[in-house]
Design an enzyme around this catalytic site. Structure first.
Site, PDB file in Angstrom:
ATOM      1  N   ASP A   1      -9.926  -0.301   0.369  1.00 45.36           N
ATOM      2  CA  ASP A   1      -9.029  -0.780   1.753  1.00 45.36           C
ATOM      3  C   ASP A   1      -8.651   0.370   2.313  1.00 45.36           C
ATOM      4  O   ASP A   1      -7.692   0.996   2.220  1.00 45.36           O
ATOM      5  CB  ASP A   1      -7.687  -1.750   1.324  1.00 45.36           C
ATOM      6  CG  ASP A   1      -8.298  -3.199   1.169  1.00 45.36           C
ATOM      7  OD1 ASP A   1      -9.368  -3.466   1.088  1.00 45.36           O
ATOM      8  OD2 ASP A   1      -7.414  -3.963   0.985  1.00 45.36           O
TER       9      ASP A   1
ATOM     10  N   TYR B   1      -8.517  -0.605   7.393  1.00 43.24           N
ATOM     11  CA  TYR B   1      -8.225  -2.222   7.962  1.00 43.24           C
ATOM     12  C   TYR B   1      -8.405  -2.349   9.410  1.00 43.24           C
ATOM     13  O   TYR B   1      -7.775  -2.944  10.018  1.00 43.24           O
ATOM     14  CB  TYR B   1      -6.767  -2.021   7.773  1.00 43.24           C
ATOM     15  CG  TYR B   1      -6.034  -2.279   6.301  1.00 43.24           C
ATOM     16  CD1 TYR B   1      -6.048  -1.306   5.590  1.00 43.24           C
ATOM     17  CD2 TYR B   1      -5.598  -3.722   6.087  1.00 43.24           C
ATOM     18  CE1 TYR B   1      -5.420  -1.649   4.108  1.00 43.24           C
ATOM     19  CE2 TYR B   1      -5.227  -3.898   4.608  1.00 43.24           C
ATOM     20  CZ  TYR B   1      -5.218  -2.910   3.800  1.00 43.24           C
ATOM     21  OH  TYR B   1      -4.849  -3.252   2.613  1.00 43.24           O
TER      22      TYR B   1
ATOM     23  N   ASN C   1     -11.561  -5.530  -0.133  1.00 40.62           N
ATOM     24  CA  ASN C   1     -11.640  -6.631   0.693  1.00 40.62           C
ATOM     25  C   ASN C   1     -11.743  -6.374   2.098  1.00 40.62           C
ATOM     26  O   ASN C   1     -12.530  -6.668   2.686  1.00 40.62           O
ATOM     27  CB  ASN C   1     -10.933  -7.976   0.246  1.00 40.62           C
ATOM     28  CG  ASN C   1      -9.425  -7.374   0.144  1.00 40.62           C
ATOM     29  OD1 ASN C   1      -8.915  -6.395  -0.193  1.00 40.62           O
ATOM     30  ND2 ASN C   1      -8.591  -8.144   1.204  1.00 40.62           N
TER      31      ASN C   1
ATOM     32  N   HIS D   1     -10.560  -2.344  -7.053  1.00 39.14           N
ATOM     33  CA  HIS D   1      -9.577  -2.576  -6.025  1.00 39.14           C
ATOM     34  C   HIS D   1      -8.564  -3.426  -6.452  1.00 39.14           C
ATOM     35  O   HIS D   1      -7.251  -3.334  -6.514  1.00 39.14           O
ATOM     36  CB  HIS D   1     -10.341  -3.003  -4.777  1.00 39.14           C
ATOM     37  CG  HIS D   1      -9.202  -3.431  -3.787  1.00 39.14           C
ATOM     38  ND1 HIS D   1      -8.652  -2.240  -3.139  1.00 39.14           N
ATOM     39  CD2 HIS D   1      -8.904  -4.428  -2.922  1.00 39.14           C
ATOM     40  CE1 HIS D   1      -7.765  -3.104  -2.114  1.00 39.14           C
ATOM     41  NE2 HIS D   1      -8.088  -4.274  -2.026  1.00 39.14           N
TER      42      HIS D   1
ATOM     43  N   HIS E   1      -1.375 -12.040  -4.842  1.00 30.63           N
ATOM     44  CA  HIS E   1      -3.065 -11.784  -5.219  1.00 30.63           C
ATOM     45  C   HIS E   1      -3.027 -12.273  -6.731  1.00 30.63           C
ATOM     46  O   HIS E   1      -3.862 -11.552  -7.601  1.00 30.63           O
ATOM     47  CB  HIS E   1      -3.365 -10.354  -4.982  1.00 30.63           C
ATOM     48  CG  HIS E   1      -3.459 -10.053  -3.719  1.00 30.63           C
ATOM     49  ND1 HIS E   1      -4.147 -10.743  -2.749  1.00 30.63           N
ATOM     50  CD2 HIS E   1      -2.865  -8.956  -3.104  1.00 30.63           C
ATOM     51  CE1 HIS E   1      -4.176 -10.013  -1.758  1.00 30.63           C
ATOM     52  NE2 HIS E   1      -3.385  -9.042  -1.702  1.00 30.63           N
TER      53      HIS E   1
ATOM     54  N   HIS F   1      -4.820  -3.316  -3.831  1.00 28.17           N
ATOM     55  CA  HIS F   1      -4.883  -4.612  -2.986  1.00 28.17           C
ATOM     56  C   HIS F   1      -3.298  -5.042  -3.105  1.00 28.17           C
ATOM     57  O   HIS F   1      -3.137  -5.712  -2.110  1.00 28.17           O
ATOM     58  CB  HIS F   1      -5.754  -5.361  -4.223  1.00 28.17           C
ATOM     59  CG  HIS F   1      -6.113  -6.417  -3.650  1.00 28.17           C
ATOM     60  ND1 HIS F   1      -6.644  -6.874  -2.515  1.00 28.17           N
ATOM     61  CD2 HIS F   1      -6.229  -7.869  -4.378  1.00 28.17           C
ATOM     62  CE1 HIS F   1      -6.897  -7.941  -2.240  1.00 28.17           C
ATOM     63  NE2 HIS F   1      -7.032  -8.539  -3.280  1.00 28.17           N
ATOM     64  N   VAL F   2      -2.608  -5.099  -4.095  1.00 27.29           N
ATOM     65  CA  VAL F   2      -1.106  -5.429  -4.339  1.00 27.29           C
ATOM     66  C   VAL F   2      -0.435  -4.391  -3.596  1.00 27.29           C
ATOM     67  O   VAL F   2      -0.561  -3.098  -3.985  1.00 27.29           O
ATOM     68  CB  VAL F   2      -0.654  -5.779  -5.633  1.00 27.29           C
ATOM     69  CG1 VAL F   2       0.906  -6.194  -5.246  1.00 27.29           C
ATOM     70  CG2 VAL F   2      -1.385  -7.026  -6.125  1.00 27.29           C
TER      71      VAL F   2
HETATM   72 FE   LIG Z   1      -6.969  -5.628  -0.726  1.00 30.32          FE
END
Ligand SMILES: [Fe+2]
Ligand SMILES: *[C@@H]1O[C@H](CO)[C@@H](O)[C@H](O)[C@H]1NC(C)=O
Length: 425
Positions: free
Chosen positions: A172, A175, A205, A289, A299, A328-329
């Site tokens: 990530d 963004y 993601n 990730h 998540h 991710h978190v």
């Molecule tokens: Fe993420």
């Protein structure tokens, strides 16, 4: 009191008021988005970043809006004219967006732990970089889910202050979320750091950017802009690769790339782990990730976490991986050594460091009670550093952006599994 004295007094009062105002809040909201404009004309290099290739080479990546040559002049003195190297130029299309000219040039061989100066294409501007040390100690900065907000800016400033050797990013990046000019803006935001030290990244993601029917290919911008040294580790994809640096073997995995036992990623990982020489690289780090262990409410139960863990946890455990970093978190959490949901002295330590500062804000809700295997958790923006001092010891620190300052909030000595005779025969 003279005019200088009055100005000083006013500054002191403003400073004191400002300090007091930030002193009393403890949970910052998401920061405002930052847009970094391009300075210069269409031939001026922008978005410069570097990544390590093998032990003694560096890939220099940059973008120009006009065609310019993919040439780097470089050397150990500020005149940057001792050597010259050529590379290649590419571009990509994304719906109606056409990227600039993306240049990639590999330079080297370079001496370890040495400052080099370099110039790009026909431009006069001189940049500098420092190569990684050939042996311990080495200091990594680790941060995920960066984005481009005011919080990203403070995280980056703190990382710069840490005087790290290499940055590891577990996914990530920008963004941009399909708005391609935001990849350009992100490239400009990170350039002051990423042009000076190697940035080694993997995907999250937000880097996938598939749109049904309109743009079905995943990772188009990521792959074009952030080329990593995958061929050098026998991988056939920019989405998973590994490298050795100063006694550490680092493996980058892709959470959004097939990971089942019949997948190319799994087969490559298996071979890569078998080839690790613990005499040469006593430490092994993995970045991914989506976290495999996570006691935040955000998540939970995602296939990327649960499925990938089910597929690959055994491989990483058997190979005695030391630390698995995830993002991710949007929070920080450090676990004990864990295998199969239980504490295990020969298993990896799991660290979630997805708190770089993106526009989605923090993940503040935690499962209650805190599981026994979770050692420390907090939803604040920040970054981590890991100072690998020798074959057996490394100092991990989480630095949170508390009141915009860099505060070490969780610091712990880690020992390598290769130094534990009960774990490695
Ligand atoms: Fe993420
Ligand atoms: C490795 O570093 C640790 C921490 O500084 C130190 O206690 C230990 O003695 C070192 N080991 C060797 C072999 O130098």
């Amino acid at each position: 009191m003279g005019i200088k004295g009055q100005i000083l007094l006013v500054l002191v009062i403003i400073g004191w008021l400002g300090f007091d105002a930030v002193h009393c809040y403890n949970r910052p909201p998401p920061g405002k988005n930052i847009a970094v404009p391009h300075v210069g004309d269409d031939a001026t290099p922008q978005q410069v970043h570097i990544s390590q290739v093998g032990q003694d080479k560096m890939r220099i990546s940059w973008i120009t809006h006009e065609p310019t040559s993919a040439t780097v002049e470089y050397g150990p003195s500020p005149s940057a004219n001792a050597f010259s190297a050529n590379g290649e130029t590419t571009f990509y299309n994304y719906v109606t967006y056409l990227s600039g000219h993306i240049h990639n040039v590999v330079i080297g061989p370079l001496k370890p732990n040495t400052v080099y100066y370099y110039r790009l294409g026909e431009s006069d501007k001189t940049y500098n970089l420092k190569t990684t040390p050939s042996q311990f100690p080495i200091k990594f900065a680790v941060v995920g889910d960066l984005g481009q907000t005011e919080w990203t800016v403070s995280t980056l400033q703190h990382i710069k202050d840490s005087n790290y050797d290499m940055l590891l990013l577990p996914g990530d990046l920008s963004y941009a979320d399909v708005i391609q000019p935001l990849w350009d803006s992100f490239g400009r935001l990170v350039e002051p750091l990423a042009s000076e030290r190697p940035w080694m990244v993997t995907t999250g993601n937000h880097d996938v950017e598939k749109i049904p029917i309109i743009h079905r290919t995943p990772f188009t911008a990521y792959n074009a802009r952030w080329k990593m040294p995958f061929q050098e580790s026998g991988s056939d994809s920019n989405l998973y690769y590994s490298f050795d640096v100063s006694g550490v073997h680092v493996i980058m995995l892709g959470s959004y790339t097939d990971f089942d036992s019949d997948s190319a990623q799994y087969q490559w990982l298996k071979g890569d782990l078998e080839n690790i020489n613990r005499g040469k690289t006593p430490w092994v780090f993995v970045l991914v990730h989506a976290p495999w262990y996570n006691s935040n409410e955000a998540h939970q139960g995602e296939r990327e976490s649960v499925g990938m863990k089910a597929s690959m946890e055994d491989l990483l455990y058997q190979a005695r991986v030391d630390v698995i970093f995830a993002g991710h978190v949007h929070a920080y959490e450090r676990f004990k050594r864990v295998y199969n949901d239980e504490s295990d002295d020969c298993a990896p330590i799991y660290i979630n460091i997805g708190d770089g500062g993106n526009r989605e804000g923090l993940a503040k809700k935690y499962q209650d009670p805190q599981p026994d295997i979770s050692m420390f958790r907090e939803a604040s923006f920040g970054h981590g550093t890991i100072d690998v001092v020798n074959a057996s010891h490394a100092l991990w620190s989480w630095h949170k952006n508390d009141n915009e300052e860099r505060v070490a909030s969780d610091t712990v000595w880690l020992t390598s599994l290769s130094s534990n005779h009960a774990c490695i025969a």
